[in-house]
Design an enzyme around this catalytic site. Structure first.
Site, PDB file in Angstrom:
ATOM      1  N   GLU A 113       0.788  -1.132  -0.081  1.00 15.41           N
ATOM      2  CA  GLU A 113      -0.041  -0.055  -0.028  1.00 15.41           C
ATOM      3  C   GLU A 113       0.894   1.122  -0.015  1.00 15.41           C
ATOM      4  OE1 GLU A 113      -3.245  -0.145   2.901  1.00 15.41           O
ATOM      5  OE2 GLU A 113      -3.116  -2.460   2.878  1.00 15.41           O
ATOM      6  N   HIS A 241      -8.835   9.315   3.261  1.00 13.14           N
ATOM      7  CA  HIS A 241      -8.280   8.352   2.508  1.00 13.14           C
ATOM      8  C   HIS A 241      -8.485   8.802   0.954  1.00 13.14           C
ATOM      9  CE1 HIS A 241      -7.648   4.598   0.434  1.00 13.14           C
ATOM     10  NE2 HIS A 241      -7.749   4.047   1.508  1.00 13.14           N
ATOM     11  N   ARG A 288      -0.598   8.996   1.977  1.00 14.75           N
ATOM     12  CA  ARG A 288      -2.029   9.209   1.695  1.00 14.75           C
ATOM     13  C   ARG A 288      -2.170  10.857   1.756  1.00 14.75           C
ATOM     14  NH1 ARG A 288      -5.297   4.953   5.206  1.00 14.75           N
ATOM     15  NH2 ARG A 288      -4.657   3.181   3.889  1.00 14.75           N
ATOM     16  N   HIS A 349     -10.951   9.465   6.907  1.00 15.67           N
ATOM     17  CA  HIS A 349     -10.943   7.988   7.307  1.00 15.67           C
ATOM     18  C   HIS A 349     -10.398   7.468   8.403  1.00 15.67           C
ATOM     19  CE1 HIS A 349     -10.101   3.889   5.734  1.00 15.67           C
ATOM     20  NE2 HIS A 349      -8.640   4.264   6.188  1.00 15.67           N
ATOM     21  N   ARG A 384      -0.712   8.667   9.482  1.00 14.61           N
ATOM     22  CA  ARG A 384      -0.570   7.302   9.626  1.00 14.61           C
ATOM     23  C   ARG A 384      -0.091   6.472   8.341  1.00 14.61           C
ATOM     24  NH1 ARG A 384      -4.414   2.714   9.191  1.00 14.61           N
ATOM     25  NH2 ARG A 384      -5.857   4.441   8.087  1.00 14.61           N
TER      26      ARG A 384
HETATM   27  P1  FAD Z   1     -13.244   0.062  16.361  1.00 16.87           P
HETATM   28  O1  FAD Z   1     -13.135  -0.732  15.643  1.00 16.87           O
HETATM   29  O2  FAD Z   1     -13.809   1.661  15.669  1.00 16.87           O
HETATM   30  O3  FAD Z   1     -14.419  -0.031  17.499  1.00 16.87           O
HETATM   31  C1  FAD Z   1     -15.003   1.012  18.488  1.00 16.87           C
HETATM   32  C2  FAD Z   1     -15.899   0.254  19.413  1.00 16.87           C
HETATM   33  O4  FAD Z   1     -16.412   1.323  20.387  1.00 16.87           O
HETATM   34  C3  FAD Z   1     -17.157  -0.250  18.334  1.00 16.87           C
HETATM   35  O5  FAD Z   1     -17.660  -1.387  19.043  1.00 16.87           O
HETATM   36  C4  FAD Z   1     -18.033   1.004  18.899  1.00 16.87           C
HETATM   37  O6  FAD Z   1     -19.544   0.643  18.847  1.00 16.87           O
HETATM   38  C5  FAD Z   1     -17.891   1.342  20.300  1.00 16.87           C
HETATM   39  N1  FAD Z   1     -18.233   2.620  20.934  1.00 16.87           N
HETATM   40  C6  FAD Z   1     -18.026   3.754  20.524  1.00 16.87           C
HETATM   41  N2  FAD Z   1     -18.411   4.568  21.277  1.00 16.87           N
HETATM   42  C7  FAD Z   1     -19.019   4.120  22.281  1.00 16.87           C
HETATM   43  C8  FAD Z   1     -19.577   4.397  23.439  1.00 16.87           C
HETATM   44  N3  FAD Z   1     -20.040   5.617  23.577  1.00 16.87           N
HETATM   45  N4  FAD Z   1     -20.180   3.408  24.276  1.00 16.87           N
HETATM   46  C9  FAD Z   1     -20.258   2.229  24.115  1.00 16.87           C
HETATM   47  N5  FAD Z   1     -19.335   1.790  22.834  1.00 16.87           N
HETATM   48  C10 FAD Z   1     -18.779   2.542  22.010  1.00 16.87           C
HETATM   49  N6  FAD Z   1      -6.678   0.012   9.160  1.00 16.87           N
HETATM   50  C11 FAD Z   1      -5.731  -0.736   9.032  1.00 16.87           C
HETATM   51  O7  FAD Z   1      -4.522  -0.939   9.764  1.00 16.87           O
HETATM   52  N7  FAD Z   1      -5.951  -1.575   7.721  1.00 16.87           N
HETATM   53  C12 FAD Z   1      -6.861  -1.597   6.859  1.00 16.87           C
HETATM   54  O8  FAD Z   1      -6.882  -2.028   6.152  1.00 16.87           O
HETATM   55  C13 FAD Z   1      -7.816  -0.519   7.382  1.00 16.87           C
HETATM   56  N8  FAD Z   1      -9.029  -0.245   6.503  1.00 16.87           N
HETATM   57  C14 FAD Z   1     -10.035   0.562   6.718  1.00 16.87           C
HETATM   58  C15 FAD Z   1     -11.120   0.521   6.045  1.00 16.87           C
HETATM   59  C16 FAD Z   1     -12.254   1.469   6.584  1.00 16.87           C
HETATM   60  C17 FAD Z   1     -13.264   1.370   5.781  1.00 16.87           C
HETATM   61  C18 FAD Z   1     -11.987   1.955   7.733  1.00 16.87           C
HETATM   62  C19 FAD Z   1     -13.227   2.806   8.139  1.00 16.87           C
HETATM   63  C20 FAD Z   1     -10.888   2.220   8.568  1.00 16.87           C
HETATM   64  C21 FAD Z   1      -9.826   1.008   8.260  1.00 16.87           C
HETATM   65  N9  FAD Z   1      -8.824   0.974   9.008  1.00 16.87           N
HETATM   66  C22 FAD Z   1      -7.683   0.127   8.421  1.00 16.87           C
HETATM   67  C23 FAD Z   1      -8.539   1.729  10.160  1.00 16.87           C
HETATM   68  C24 FAD Z   1      -8.854   0.593  11.488  1.00 16.87           C
HETATM   69  O9  FAD Z   1     -10.007  -0.144  10.705  1.00 16.87           O
HETATM   70  C25 FAD Z   1      -9.272   1.228  12.678  1.00 16.87           C
HETATM   71  O10 FAD Z   1      -8.452   2.194  12.996  1.00 16.87           O
HETATM   72  C26 FAD Z   1      -9.597   0.225  13.556  1.00 16.87           C
HETATM   73  O11 FAD Z   1     -10.122  -0.938  13.449  1.00 16.87           O
HETATM   74  C27 FAD Z   1      -9.870   0.757  14.875  1.00 16.87           C
HETATM   75  O12 FAD Z   1     -10.119  -0.261  16.039  1.00 16.87           O
HETATM   76  P2  FAD Z   1     -10.489   0.248  17.424  1.00 16.87           P
HETATM   77  O13 FAD Z   1     -10.721  -1.171  18.091  1.00 16.87           O
HETATM   78  O14 FAD Z   1      -9.616   1.181  17.818  1.00 16.87           O
HETATM   79  O15 FAD Z   1     -12.035   0.844  17.111  1.00 16.87           O
HETATM   80  C1  SIN Z   2      -7.204   0.550   2.684  1.00 21.97           C
HETATM   81  O1  SIN Z   2      -7.503  -0.763   2.460  1.00 21.97           O
HETATM   82  O2  SIN Z   2      -6.898   1.324   1.976  1.00 21.97           O
HETATM   83  C2  SIN Z   2      -7.305   1.057   4.226  1.00 21.97           C
HETATM   84  C3  SIN Z   2      -5.924   0.661   4.831  1.00 21.97           C
HETATM   85  C4  SIN Z   2      -5.880   1.614   6.141  1.00 21.97           C
HETATM   86  O3  SIN Z   2      -6.695   2.508   6.396  1.00 21.97           O
HETATM   87  O4  SIN Z   2      -4.804   1.402   6.869  1.00 21.97           O
END
Ligand code: FAD
Ligand code: SIN
Length: 521
Positions: A113, A241, A288, A349, A384
């Site tokens: 990537e 993104h 990015r 993003h 990032r």
């Molecule tokens: P999340 O997975 O967002 O989980 C947050 C949790 O908190 C959820 O369950 C939510 O419901 C809960 N929550 C929030 N507020 C409250 C509240 N007030 N009370 C109770 N619960 C609450 N990163 C990569 O490294 N590789 C990738 O390929 C990649 N692709 C991506 C593609 C997309 C479309 C997106 C949106 C992001 C992508 N990212 C990627 C970024 C990555 O997915 C996220 O940064 C990461 O998954 C965040 O994980 P997390 O556990 O911190 O939060």
């Molecule tokens: C992507 O698949 O382009 C998202 C990867 C990321 O946000 O790290």
């Protein structure tokens, strides 16, 4: 009546679930999550998770790529730590059942990537996050020490403030005693006392009109910690993104993974011309910040609403095998990506900033930890590197768990904490005002605090946010709480932090670009 638990985890994405599985070896764990168990940014991750699996890749190369992408603002010690420890953490989730694609030789099929000098991204087709979330949830659901409360919305962190003491940002020894939580099924606000609390509430993409983030990404944890007088930093570094699918009316926007460009996809203007060579030697695979700004610039110059991602020169069979979800989504709106170019636009993003934590994920509030996208660890600096966030979440959840297991038994419950006081509040007469304010907020942030900023735009945003803040606080004080109202309040808080920290950043660096500033050199 309150609940008591050793470890309280807010959020059921990659950070919350991996932490829960680890601390459950020692104590009772309660996970609260505001929607269904799997709804999270994690579930939508496409590209994958970056890790140094074998030669010719090396730790040094991954470290260097991360530092370069972060544009001088990464914490080098943290970068080294995450890159090195991350590989063990990836192996752990593989052991727990997460399945990543392999090639015919049986080696991991590593993708590339933007900003990566090597192929190093483990993935499950183009829906890696869904696979990780599936594997983690199935393990959590079978664990006797973990209870999951879905549709429970965390409202506020409980500190000395709730015992009537004055707490300011300079008060030493602020303590977290637990959290007030709205049970959205009963409408009641419950008190949960915990020895240790982990905030794992994810990102805040919903602060913008166009975002790849699902509706849950409203920055709740960041806002809660800020209200509790915790430190929140680097919020000006909002990552857009470069390639979200241009599909007017769709919210959130569907992502076209950067891995598609890693596979050979090329960015072109609407009239079919390549343009990235004018901005960076890495062309379509530049980091990015550079790519999103280049697209923004091309769109401004041409007046077009999108640019194209061209994959029509690639092997059609291989393309659809690698990206079945993206292929199906494009097909559903009448685009065959093997034959037609995909219209794409940048979309909010990822938030690089968040709750400031140390190497054990400790916030500056005692007994409070943060991991995943809501935290600011020093890994990402000003921008990032792709696929480093799932990795960061694993490493910091692990470190927080190790620290928590050592400490929790010596922490006592604060039984004097009062129940939530909802006296004098009534149902709102016009819920639509909350919706109006949310739309206005997203417009203000998109118009004035996007990829390219200026002093005038930032001031406009600040002035308008002040009005939205005043109106929303007035509703909040008189109203029976709902998730929508709490989310709006949190988003305004997050927007305020983005604008305030963007105004304070006087040099352009990474994702922060103000036309009135000079480049950080
Ligand atoms: P999340 O997975 O967002 O989980 C947050 C949790 O908190 C959820 O369950 C939510 O419901 C809960 N929550 C929030 N507020 C409250 C509240 N007030 N009370 C109770 N619960 C609450 N990163 C990569 O490294 N590789 C990738 O390929 C990649 N692709 C991506 C593609 C997309 C479309 C997106 C949106 C992001 C992508 N990212 C990627 C970024 C990555 O997915 C996220 O940064 C990461 O998954 C965040 O994980 P997390 O556990 O911190 O939060
Ligand atoms: C992507 O698949 O382009 C998202 C990867 C990321 O946000 O790290």
């Amino acid at each position: 009546m309150h609940k008591e638990v050793d470890f309280l985890v807010i959020g059921s994405g990659i950070a919350g679930l991996t932490y829960a599985l680890k601390v459950a070896e020692e104590g009772k764990v309660m996970i609260i999550t505001k929607a269904s168990a799997d709804e999270s940014n994690t579930k939508y991750a496409q590209g994958g998770i970056a890790g140094v699996m074998n030669a010719p890749d090396t730790f040094e190369k991954h470290i260097q790529d991360t530092l370069e992408c972060g544009d001088g603002l990464c914490n080098k010690r943290i970068v080294r730590m995450v890159v090195k420890e991350g590989v063990e953490r990836i192996k752990e989730i593989i052991q727990w059942g997460a399945d990543f694609d392999k090639n015919e030789k049986g080696d991991y099929d590593l993708a590339r990537e933007g900003g990566h000098s090597e192929h190093r991204v483990l993935h499950h087709k183009d829906n890696t996050g869904n696979e990780i979330e599936r594997a983690l949830l199935s393990k959590v659901r079978n664990h006797p020490n973990i209870e999951m409360y879905t549709h429970y919305f965390a409202i506020d962190i409980i500190t000395q403030h709730h015992l009537g003491e004055e707490v300011t940002r300079h008060t030493p020894g602020i303590e977290c005693y637990g959290v007030y939580v709205l049970n959205t099924r009963t409408g009641k606000i419950e008190t949960v006392l915990s020895r240790i609390t982990l905030i794992a509430t994810g990102g805040a993409g919903q602060v913008y009109r166009t975002t790849t983030n699902p509706l849950i990404a409203t920055g709740d944890g960041i806002a809660m910690v800020y209200r509790a007088k915790g430190i929140v930093e680097n919020m000006e570094f909002v990552q857009f993104h470069p390639t979200a699918l241009y599909n007017p009316g769709a919210h959130p926007s569907f992502l076209i993974s950067e891995a598609v460009r890693g596979f050979g996809g090329i960015l072109k203007t609407k009239d079919g011309k390549e343009f990235m060579q004018n901005y960076d030697a890495r062309k379509s695979l530049a980091p990015r910040d550079i790519t999103a700004r280049a697209i923004d610039n091309e769109m401004k110059m041409s007046g077009d609403d999108y640019v194209y991602l061209d994959c029509t020169h690639l092997d059609a069979k291989a393309l659809t095998e690698h990206f079945p979800t993206i292929y199906a989504k494009c097909k559903s709106i009448g685009i065959d990506m093997t034959k037609q170019m995909i219209p794409v636009v940048p979309a909010a993003h990822y938030i690089c900033g968040g709750i400031k934590v140390d190497e054990f994920a400790r916030a500056n509030i005692n007994n409070l930890y943060a991991a995943g996208e809501c935290s600011c660890t020093g890994l990402h600096g000003a921008n990032r590197l792709a696929s480093n966030s799932l990795l960061e979440a694993l490493v910091f959840a692990h470190r927080a768990a190790e620290e928590g297991k050592r400490k929790f038994a010596s922490i006592t419950y604060k039984l004097e904490v009062p129940e939530w006081n909802a006296e004098g509040t009534t149902h709102p007469k016009e819920l639509v005002l909350i919706t109006h304010n949310l739309k206005e907020l997203q417009d203000v942030m998109s118009n004035y605090v996007g990829i390219v900023r200026s002093n005038v735009r930032l001031k406009r945003a600040k002035d308008r946010l002040r009005i939205l803040y005043g109106e929303t606080e007035a509703i909040y004080e008189k109203t029976i709480l709902s998730p929508k109202l709490c989310e709006l309040r949190n988003l305004i808080n997050v927007a305020y932090l983005i604008v305030k920290q963007a105004i304070a950043r006087k040099k352009n660096v990474g994702l922060h670009y103000n036309t009135d500033n000079v480049k950080n050199e």
